[in-house]
Design a protein around this motif. Structure first.
Motif, PDB file in Angstrom:
ATOM      1  N   ASP A   2       0.824  -1.200   0.000  1.00  0.00           N
ATOM      2  CA  ASP A   2       0.000   0.000   0.000  1.00  0.00           C
ATOM      3  C   ASP A   2       0.867   1.262   0.000  1.00  0.00           C
ATOM      4  OD1 ASP A   2       0.961  -0.154   2.537  1.00  0.00           O
ATOM      5  OD2 ASP A   2      -0.966   0.078   3.550  1.00  0.00           O
ATOM      6  N   LYS A   3       0.200   2.391  -0.130  1.00  0.00           N
ATOM      7  CA  LYS A   3       0.915   3.659  -0.295  1.00  0.00           C
ATOM      8  C   LYS A   3       1.736   4.024   0.937  1.00  0.00           C
ATOM      9  CE  LYS A   3       0.049   8.354  -1.814  1.00  0.00           C
ATOM     10  NZ  LYS A   3      -0.955   9.326  -2.234  1.00  0.00           N
ATOM     11  N   LYS A   4       1.222   3.713   2.131  1.00  0.00           N
ATOM     12  CA  LYS A   4       1.922   4.060   3.364  1.00  0.00           C
ATOM     13  C   LYS A   4       3.235   3.285   3.494  1.00  0.00           C
ATOM     14  CE  LYS A   4       1.042   4.497   8.305  1.00  0.00           C
ATOM     15  NZ  LYS A   4       0.075   4.267   9.378  1.00  0.00           N
ATOM     16  N   ASN A   5       3.209   1.993   3.183  1.00  0.00           N
ATOM     17  CA  ASN A   5       4.427   1.187   3.248  1.00  0.00           C
ATOM     18  C   ASN A   5       5.442   1.617   2.193  1.00  0.00           C
ATOM     19  OD1 ASN A   5       3.627  -0.322   5.428  1.00  0.00           O
ATOM     20  ND2 ASN A   5       2.856  -2.032   4.203  1.00  0.00           N
ATOM     21  N   ARG A   8       7.058   4.775   3.407  1.00  0.00           N
ATOM     22  CA  ARG A   8       8.001   4.469   4.492  1.00  0.00           C
ATOM     23  C   ARG A   8       9.281   3.862   3.924  1.00  0.00           C
ATOM     24  NH1 ARG A   8       5.222   0.957   8.404  1.00  0.00           N
ATOM     25  NH2 ARG A   8       4.238   2.905   9.006  1.00  0.00           N
TER      26      ARG A   8
END
Length: 79
Positions: A2-5, A8
């Protein structure tokens, strides 16, 4: 992923690259340090021999020793 991972992972990669660049900056210094004694440089032939030929020879010696000292049972070819 996903975009958050992904964000990060990108931040960690960028931070690591930045830290590596900051830590290697003294290696690019042109001023000599106290006690610095670099010695003579290597010729092109010496450099190629040291960093190309020597590792290849060591690799081939290890491969040869493994092949000669191999104790596994190999199936025999049938004619």
């Amino acid at each position: 992923m996903d975009k958050k991972n992904a964000l990060r992972a990108g931040a960690v990669t960028a931070g690591t690259a930045l830290m590596m660049l900051l830590m290697t900056s003294p290696a690019l210094a042109l001023t000599r340090d106290d006690g610095d004694d670099p010695g003579p440089g290597l010729s092109i032939g010496e450099t190629v021999g040291l960093y190309v030929v020597a590792p290849l020879v060591i690799f081939l010696v290890i491969v040869g020793l493994v092949m000669v000292l191999d104790k596994s049972d190999r199936p025999q070819k049938q004619a």
